[in-house]
Design an enzyme around this catalytic site. Structure first.
Site, mmCIF file in Angstrom:
data_model
loop_
_atom_site.group_PDB
_atom_site.id
_atom_site.type_symbol
_atom_site.label_atom_id
_atom_site.label_comp_id
_atom_site.label_asym_id
_atom_site.label_seq_id
_atom_site.Cartn_x
_atom_site.Cartn_y
_atom_site.Cartn_z
ATOM 1 N N ASP A 111 -0.195 -8.844 4.072
ATOM 2 C CA ASP A 111 -0.221 -8.205 2.750
ATOM 3 C C ASP A 111 0.074 -9.215 1.639
ATOM 4 O O ASP A 111 0.787 -10.191 1.854
ATOM 5 C CB ASP A 111 0.813 -7.074 2.720
ATOM 6 C CG ASP A 111 0.561 -6.100 1.576
ATOM 7 O OD1 ASP A 111 -0.547 -6.107 1.012
ATOM 8 O OD2 ASP A 111 1.482 -5.318 1.251
ATOM 9 N N ASN A 136 -7.822 1.828 2.986
ATOM 10 C CA ASN A 136 -8.297 0.777 2.080
ATOM 11 C C ASN A 136 -9.672 1.079 1.466
ATOM 12 O O ASN A 136 -10.092 0.415 0.516
ATOM 13 C CB ASN A 136 -8.310 -0.596 2.781
ATOM 14 C CG ASN A 136 -6.926 -1.200 2.989
ATOM 15 O OD1 ASN A 136 -6.672 -1.904 3.963
ATOM 16 N ND2 ASN A 136 -5.999 -0.932 2.072
HETATM 17 C C1 IPE Z 1 -1.735 -2.530 4.579
HETATM 18 O O1 IPE Z 1 -1.616 -3.045 3.310
HETATM 19 C C2 IPE Z 1 -3.145 -2.744 5.113
HETATM 20 C C3 IPE Z 1 -3.512 -4.124 5.425
HETATM 21 C C4 IPE Z 1 -2.757 -5.175 5.295
HETATM 22 C C5 IPE Z 1 -4.845 -4.284 5.942
HETATM 23 P P1 IPE Z 1 -1.853 -2.153 2.002
HETATM 24 O O2 IPE Z 1 -1.747 -3.082 0.855
HETATM 25 O O3 IPE Z 1 -3.112 -1.383 2.131
HETATM 26 O O4 IPE Z 1 -0.621 -1.144 2.058
HETATM 27 P P2 IPE Z 1 0.112 -0.340 0.904
HETATM 28 O O5 IPE Z 1 -0.941 0.339 0.078
HETATM 29 O O6 IPE Z 1 0.871 -1.338 0.096
HETATM 30 O O7 IPE Z 1 1.023 0.601 1.603
HETATM 31 C C1 IPE Z 2 -3.782 -7.296 1.962
HETATM 32 O O1 IPE Z 2 -3.625 -7.706 0.637
HETATM 33 C C2 IPE Z 2 -5.243 -7.253 2.379
HETATM 34 C C3 IPE Z 2 -5.787 -5.888 2.542
HETATM 35 C C4 IPE Z 2 -5.131 -4.780 2.427
HETATM 36 C C5 IPE Z 2 -7.199 -5.802 2.878
HETATM 37 P P1 IPE Z 2 -3.704 -6.694 -0.576
HETATM 38 O O2 IPE Z 2 -5.108 -6.663 -1.084
HETATM 39 O O3 IPE Z 2 -3.141 -5.371 -0.209
HETATM 40 O O4 IPE Z 2 -2.768 -7.428 -1.638
HETATM 41 P P2 IPE Z 2 -1.752 -6.750 -2.640
HETATM 42 O O5 IPE Z 2 -0.825 -5.879 -1.830
HETATM 43 O O6 IPE Z 2 -2.581 -5.956 -3.611
HETATM 44 O O7 IPE Z 2 -1.042 -7.894 -3.283
HETATM 45 MG MG MG Z 3 -1.246 -4.607 -0.303
#
Ligand code: IPE
Ligand code: IPE
Ligand code: MG
Length: 238
Positions: free
Chosen positions: A10, A58
């Site tokens: 993340d 997502n």
């Molecule tokens: C979890 O991260 C999913 C992945 C890393 C693929 P998210 O960024 O989607 O989770 P939330 O929304 O912060 O809970």
């Molecule tokens: C994790 O990074 C990757 C996916 C969930 C695909 P994020 O895109 O959630 O990054 P933040 O949480 O917005 O920084």
């Molecule tokens: Mg995230």
């Protein structure tokens, strides 16, 4: 090392935003780091590495961002075979393949088949993965496999119908970017997993961070609902 590690990668978006870049640049950088971590985990003789690539939630993101991530996945799947062969890495998938773009689903099926014979670390790509979704699909598979006969649903029945029933539960679940939540990752399998939260954003991660997480994990005492005295020989607490 006999370990199964799961990683919630993340912080790609925040990494990009902090640099005045578009979020997708963060995903591009995140993919580079994912490749380095796969190599580091393989060198550390980790047996199973589950990477949370894309969750069932997502899809709420913009079509642009989702499309970009799917593009990176395509690129990754097509370019990694030689790396997998050299490092004996077997690629597997968890999640709902049927709701992914058909070409991505096919690329995943292909790489899983082409690396099936490799006996080193197994990398499980959690792609269109949701923990609740996996449990629901497992129950439905259990029910449809009985040819109309009534069955009792119990823990073994569910565990046997998960996406990869042969893979042991994760020992350690790592989440980067300082979020203290599970976000629908491996809900069933993580009942007794240890957690490790890293404040660093995923694109800033490295093999040294993985080594540090493992070292921290190795100091933990896992009790599985028992108590310390159960593993202390010669001490009676009757
Ligand atoms: C979890 O991260 C999913 C992945 C890393 C693929 P998210 O960024 O989607 O989770 P939330 O929304 O912060 O809970
Ligand atoms: C994790 O990074 C990757 C996916 C969930 C695909 P994020 O895109 O959630 O990054 P933040 O949480 O917005 O920084
Ligand atoms: Mg995230």
């Amino acid at each position: 090392m006999g370990l199964h590690i799961g990683i919630i990668m993340d912080g790609n978006g925040r990494w990009a935003q902090a640099r005045g870049l578009v979020r997708t640049q963060g995903h591009r950088e995140g993919l580079k780091v994912a490749k380095q971590i796969v190599k580091a985990a393989s060198d550390l003789k980790i047996d199973f590495l589950t990477l949370y690539v894309f969750s069932t939630e997502n899809w709420k993101r913009t079509a642009d961002e989702v499309g970009f991530i799917m593009g990176l996945v395509r690129q990754y799947l097509k370019s990694e075979f030689n790396f997998c062969r050299e490092n004996h890495i077997r690629v597997r998938h968890t999640g709902d393949l049927s709701r992914l773009p058909t070409d991505v689903a096919k690329d995943i099926a292909d790489v899983c088949r082409d690396t099936e014979m490799f006996t080193g670390m197994q990398v499980i790509l959690a792609l269109n993965y949701g923990g609740r979704d996996e449990i629901v699909r497992a129950v439905n598979r259990a029910l449809t496999g009985t040819a109309g006969k009534e069955i009792d649903i119990n823990e073994t029945v569910i565990a046997d119908h998960l996406d990869n029933p042969d893979i042991p539960d994760p020992d350690l679940i790592i989440r980067t970017a300082g979020e203290y939540r599970i976000s629908n990752f491996l809900l069933w399998e993580s009942a007794y997993s240890e957690y490790y939260i890293s404040e660093k954003l995923w694109p800033d991660w490295s093999g040294a961070d993985l080594a540090e997480a493992i070292e921290n994990f190795q100091k933990r005492e896992r009790r599985y609902g028992g108590a310390s005295y159960l593993s202390a020989p010669g001490v009676s607490h009757e």
